[in-house]
Design an enzyme around this catalytic site. Structure first.
Site, PDB file in Angstrom:
ATOM      1  N   ASN A  62       0.856  -1.199   0.000  1.00 27.03           N
ATOM      2  CA  ASN A  62       0.000   0.000   0.000  1.00 27.03           C
ATOM      3  C   ASN A  62       0.881   1.235   0.000  1.00 27.03           C
ATOM      4  O   ASN A  62       1.706   1.417   0.908  1.00 27.03           O
ATOM      5  CB  ASN A  62      -0.890   0.041   1.245  1.00 27.03           C
ATOM      6  CG  ASN A  62      -2.103  -0.843   1.140  1.00 27.03           C
ATOM      7  OD1 ASN A  62      -2.555  -1.382   2.131  1.00 27.03           O
ATOM      8  ND2 ASN A  62      -2.660  -1.009  -0.044  1.00 27.03           N
ATOM      9  N   ASN A 117      -9.272   8.671   0.665  1.00 28.72           N
ATOM     10  CA  ASN A 117      -9.168   7.640  -0.368  1.00 28.72           C
ATOM     11  C   ASN A 117      -8.989   8.266  -1.745  1.00 28.72           C
ATOM     12  O   ASN A 117      -9.244   9.459  -1.932  1.00 28.72           O
ATOM     13  CB  ASN A 117     -10.427   6.772  -0.359  1.00 28.72           C
ATOM     14  CG  ASN A 117     -10.544   5.929   0.894  1.00 28.72           C
ATOM     15  OD1 ASN A 117      -9.580   5.306   1.319  1.00 28.72           O
ATOM     16  ND2 ASN A 117     -11.731   5.912   1.489  1.00 28.72           N
ATOM     17  N   CYS A 126      -6.813   3.518   8.603  1.00 26.49           N
ATOM     18  CA  CYS A 126      -6.074   2.741   7.603  1.00 26.49           C
ATOM     19  C   CYS A 126      -4.883   2.113   8.311  1.00 26.49           C
ATOM     20  O   CYS A 126      -3.990   2.830   8.776  1.00 26.49           O
ATOM     21  CB  CYS A 126      -5.623   3.624   6.446  1.00 26.49           C
ATOM     22  SG  CYS A 126      -4.614   2.754   5.227  1.00 26.49           S
ATOM     23  N   ASN A 128      -2.258   0.037   7.290  1.00 28.34           N
ATOM     24  CA  ASN A 128      -0.935   0.202   6.682  1.00 28.34           C
ATOM     25  C   ASN A 128      -0.543   1.676   6.600  1.00 28.34           C
ATOM     26  O   ASN A 128       0.636   2.018   6.713  1.00 28.34           O
ATOM     27  CB  ASN A 128      -0.914  -0.437   5.297  1.00 28.34           C
ATOM     28  CG  ASN A 128      -0.746  -1.943   5.365  1.00 28.34           C
ATOM     29  OD1 ASN A 128      -0.201  -2.469   6.331  1.00 28.34           O
ATOM     30  ND2 ASN A 128      -1.232  -2.649   4.359  1.00 28.34           N
ATOM     31  N   GLU A 264     -11.236  -2.831  -1.829  1.00 28.34           N
ATOM     32  CA  GLU A 264     -11.256  -1.726  -0.866  1.00 28.34           C
ATOM     33  C   GLU A 264     -12.272  -0.660  -1.214  1.00 28.34           C
ATOM     34  O   GLU A 264     -12.286  -0.140  -2.333  1.00 28.34           O
ATOM     35  CB  GLU A 264      -9.863  -1.094  -0.764  1.00 28.34           C
ATOM     36  CG  GLU A 264      -9.148  -1.486   0.507  1.00 28.34           C
ATOM     37  CD  GLU A 264      -7.901  -0.671   0.756  1.00 28.34           C
ATOM     38  OE1 GLU A 264      -8.014   0.408   1.369  1.00 28.34           O
ATOM     39  OE2 GLU A 264      -6.820  -1.130   0.349  1.00 28.34           O
ATOM     40  N   ARG A 265     -13.085  -0.354  -0.250  1.00 28.77           N
ATOM     41  CA  ARG A 265     -14.018   0.764  -0.349  1.00 28.77           C
ATOM     42  C   ARG A 265     -13.221   2.060  -0.444  1.00 28.77           C
ATOM     43  O   ARG A 265     -12.251   2.249   0.273  1.00 28.77           O
ATOM     44  CB  ARG A 265     -14.911   0.780   0.900  1.00 28.77           C
ATOM     45  CG  ARG A 265     -15.950   1.854   0.953  1.00 28.77           C
ATOM     46  CD  ARG A 265     -16.694   1.840   2.285  1.00 28.77           C
ATOM     47  NE  ARG A 265     -15.839   2.229   3.402  1.00 28.77           N
ATOM     48  CZ  ARG A 265     -16.280   2.456   4.635  1.00 28.77           C
ATOM     49  NH1 ARG A 265     -17.553   2.316   4.928  1.00 28.77           N
ATOM     50  NH2 ARG A 265     -15.434   2.809   5.594  1.00 28.77           N
ATOM     51  N   CYS A 274      -4.114  -4.549   2.524  1.00 26.35           N
ATOM     52  CA  CYS A 274      -4.988  -3.712   3.345  1.00 26.35           C
ATOM     53  C   CYS A 274      -4.774  -4.132   4.792  1.00 26.35           C
ATOM     54  O   CYS A 274      -5.100  -5.261   5.172  1.00 26.35           O
ATOM     55  CB  CYS A 274      -6.451  -3.883   2.928  1.00 26.35           C
ATOM     56  SG  CYS A 274      -7.616  -3.006   3.994  1.00 26.35           S
ATOM     57  N   GLY A 275      -4.237  -3.222   5.602  1.00 21.64           N
ATOM     58  CA  GLY A 275      -3.904  -3.557   6.979  1.00 21.64           C
ATOM     59  C   GLY A 275      -5.109  -3.914   7.824  1.00 21.64           C
ATOM     60  O   GLY A 275      -5.107  -4.908   8.558  1.00 21.64           O
ATOM     61  N   THR A 276      -6.166  -3.098   7.742  1.00 24.82           N
ATOM     62  CA  THR A 276      -7.366  -3.404   8.515  1.00 24.82           C
ATOM     63  C   THR A 276      -8.049  -4.664   7.991  1.00 24.82           C
ATOM     64  O   THR A 276      -8.711  -5.384   8.746  1.00 24.82           O
ATOM     65  CB  THR A 276      -8.354  -2.226   8.495  1.00 24.82           C
ATOM     66  OG1 THR A 276      -8.646  -1.870   7.129  1.00 24.82           O
ATOM     67  CG2 THR A 276      -7.788  -1.013   9.226  1.00 24.82           C
TER      68      THR A 276
END
Length: 350
Positions: A62, A117, A126, A128, A264-265, A274-276
């Site tokens: 990312n 975003n 976020c 990452n 990802e939204r 995507c970390g989360t």
């Protein structure tokens, strides 16, 4: 050495060698005169533009643009950050990134991190991106505290930096290891049955700073991440704001290892990591596959997650019993972070 990155609307873009302690150090010029242009009516524009210094960093695939603000600085841009994010995150006509991270002063931590975003929407958190910001702030000279505390719309998080492991260098993966203690997972819903495209999918959802839907699959490579992800992202069950969607496969040789692909939204497409999302996948896996908890959660557990970009993120946590429920807490996300370049772009873009 990281190769020089070119961007048509950025000036002074340089590879990372000795990173600046503050973005202020890169540019003391607050405004740049726009080039004189003549329109159809022959009018000359003397409109001035604002120089915005940035640092570009990557956390396990990312990439983010970090912009640091201060009281009174960029006051004229207060309502323009969504438009700025759309422009500079564009990979064809801007600099290119998965998001713009705006750092503002905070009374609760080292900084308040706002996440914009590529479509201009603002996310609560976020993972990452927060790890990149932790690395950025930890590099400041004369900093005494090794722990960085960030205020986000999704809650307070804290992080710290560890030197890279030898096996990462041997595998060609450099970068410091950044640990991020995340907010406690909330809104866990297991055993969801979701009708989509004429079939019913079994899934689970959790909020790890932002909402995620986790869908278990047997063949990750065969999943239509863009098509199916787009349908689930806007599914009526997750209205009005929608959800991120994670497709997850358990490694047949090691049950503590997962592979993940994420729609990802806000990006409105698949990202390399995507970390989360990694946190969401690991939390759901722990609650559905880790068997009986050890009561008080005295033993830390660990799940390794391989991202679409091939990087490995690890999530450690405690699995405890609260009444009749099992709960995951003390969640720490760990992975590499790299500096890419720094520079400045002018707004409006020219």
């Amino acid at each position: 050495m990281v190769p020089r990155q070119e961007a048509g609307n950025a000036r002074g873009l340089a590879p990372r060698r000795n990173h600046p302690s503050r973005l202020d150090d890169m540019s003391n010029q607050q405004s740049l005169p726009a080039p004189r242009s003549t329109g159809q009516a022959g009018a000359i524009s003397n409109r001035r533009s604002t120089a915005i210094p940035f640092v570009k960093m990557v956390g396990t695939g990312n990439d983010f643009l970090i912009v640091e603000s201060s009281p009174g600085r960029f006051a004229s841009l207060t309502r323009r950050w969504p438009a700025i994010a759309r422009a500079v995150c564009d990979r064809r006509q801007g600099i290119g990134a998965d998001g713009l991270l705006l750092l503002e002063p905070s009374r609760l931590g080292d900084a308040r991190m706002r996440v914009f975003n590529p479509d201009g929407s603002e996310a609560q958190m976020c993972g990452n991106g927060a790890r990149c910001v932790v690395r950025y702030l930890a590099a400041r000279p004369r900093r005494r505290n090794s722990t960085v505390v960030l205020e986000t719309a999704g809650g307070m998080v804290r992080g710290w930096v560890r030197p890279p492991r030898r096996k990462d260098f041997q595998a060609g993966r450099g970068g410091e290891r950044v640990h991020l203690q995340m907010a406690e997972p909330t809104q866990v819903r297991l055993g969801l049955e979701i009708p989509v495209g004429g079939r019913t999918l079994s899934a689970a959802s959790v909020d790890t700073g932002v909402p995620h839907l986790v869908v278990g699959v047997s063949d990750l490579g065969a999943v239509d991440v863009h098509g199916l992800g787009r349908q689930l992202r806007a599914h009526r069950l997750f209205q009005p704001r929608g959800t991120n969607v994670d497709f997850v496969e358990v490694d047949r040789r090691a049950s503590h290892r997962l592979r993940i692909r994420t729609y990802e939204r806000g990006v409105e497409g698949e990202t390399l990591a995507c970390g989360t999302g990694v946190a969401a996948a690991a939390v759901i896996h722990a609650l559905t596959h880790h068997g009986v908890s050890d009561g008080r959660g005295t033993r830390r557990r660990r799940v390794d997650v391989i991202t679409r970009g091939g990087d490995r993120l690890s999530l450690s946590f405690r699995l405890v019993t609260q009444g009749a429920q099992r709960v995951v807490n003390d969640v720490v996300l760990e992975g590499p972070v790299r500096w890419i370049c720094h520079g400045a772009f002018s707004w409006p873009l020219r």
